[in-house]
Motif scaffolding. Structure first.
Motif, PDB file in Angstrom:
ATOM      1  N   ALA A  16       0.809  -1.217   0.000  1.00 16.66           N
ATOM      2  CA  ALA A  16       0.000   0.000   0.000  1.00 16.66           C
ATOM      3  C   ALA A  16       0.846   1.272   0.000  1.00 16.66           C
ATOM      4  O   ALA A  16       0.316   2.360  -0.190  1.00 16.66           O
ATOM      5  N   VAL A  17       2.152   1.144   0.203  1.00 12.28           N
ATOM      6  CA  VAL A  17       3.022   2.325   0.287  1.00 12.28           C
ATOM      7  C   VAL A  17       2.909   3.219  -0.948  1.00 12.28           C
ATOM      8  O   VAL A  17       2.710   4.432  -0.815  1.00 12.28           O
ATOM      9  N   PRO A  18       3.013   2.696  -2.172  1.00 11.90           N
ATOM     10  CA  PRO A  18       2.912   3.590  -3.337  1.00 11.90           C
ATOM     11  C   PRO A  18       1.533   4.226  -3.472  1.00 11.90           C
ATOM     12  O   PRO A  18       1.424   5.369  -3.913  1.00 11.90           O
ATOM     13  N   VAL A  19       0.499   3.507  -3.079  1.00  9.31           N
ATOM     14  CA  VAL A  19      -0.863   4.030  -3.200  1.00  9.31           C
ATOM     15  C   VAL A  19      -1.090   5.168  -2.213  1.00  9.31           C
ATOM     16  O   VAL A  19      -1.746   6.161  -2.528  1.00  9.31           O
ATOM     17  N   LEU A  20      -0.519   5.051  -1.018  1.00  8.23           N
ATOM     18  CA  LEU A  20      -0.713   6.064   0.019  1.00  8.23           C
ATOM     19  C   LEU A  20       0.150   7.298  -0.176  1.00  8.23           C
ATOM     20  O   LEU A  20      -0.038   8.292   0.508  1.00  8.23           O
ATOM     21  N   GLY A  21       1.104   7.228  -1.087  1.00 10.02           N
ATOM     22  CA  GLY A  21       1.937   8.395  -1.370  1.00 10.02           C
ATOM     23  C   GLY A  21       3.070   8.589  -0.388  1.00 10.02           C
ATOM     24  O   GLY A  21       3.611   9.682  -0.271  1.00 10.02           O
ATOM     25  N   ILE A  22       3.448   7.539   0.321  1.00 10.57           N
ATOM     26  CA  ILE A  22       4.573   7.623   1.246  1.00 10.57           C
ATOM     27  C   ILE A  22       5.861   7.626   0.429  1.00 10.57           C
ATOM     28  O   ILE A  22       5.989   6.904  -0.552  1.00 10.57           O
TER      29      ILE A  22
END
Length: 95
Positions: A16-22
């Protein structure tokens, strides 16, 4: 069972890191230091010995990677390969 659930949650969080914009570089640094800490846990926890030998390889590879990318103009992929090669040569010399 509980460990498998935690590993599953960790995998979902990493996906989920790329989706959350981290910031991906931050996650990469966290994972590198986690691997470094796991090596210390293995050395100190199981053998009771404190050794900074693996720190020498991590530091030399990091320095050569940064130098190759910043000064020599290498791409990130070639910089990582140069750092890995430098740590390998250092391992051959020390070992």
């Amino acid at each position: 069972m509980q460990r498998k659930v935690l590993y599953g949650l960790l995998l979902i969080a990493l996906l989920a890191v790329p989706v959350l914009g981290i910031y991906p570089l931050f996650i990469m640094k966290v994972m590198c230091f986690a691997l470094f800490a796991a090596a210390f846990n293995l050395l100190i926890g199981y053998t009771g010995l404190l050794s900074f030998g693996h720190a020498m390889f991590l530091a030399s590879a990091g320095y050569v990677t940064g130098y190759a990318m910043q000064t020599l103009g290498f791409s990130p992929e070639l910089g990582v390969l140069a750092g890995t090669a430098a740590a390998t040569v250092l391992g051959l010399v020390v070992g």
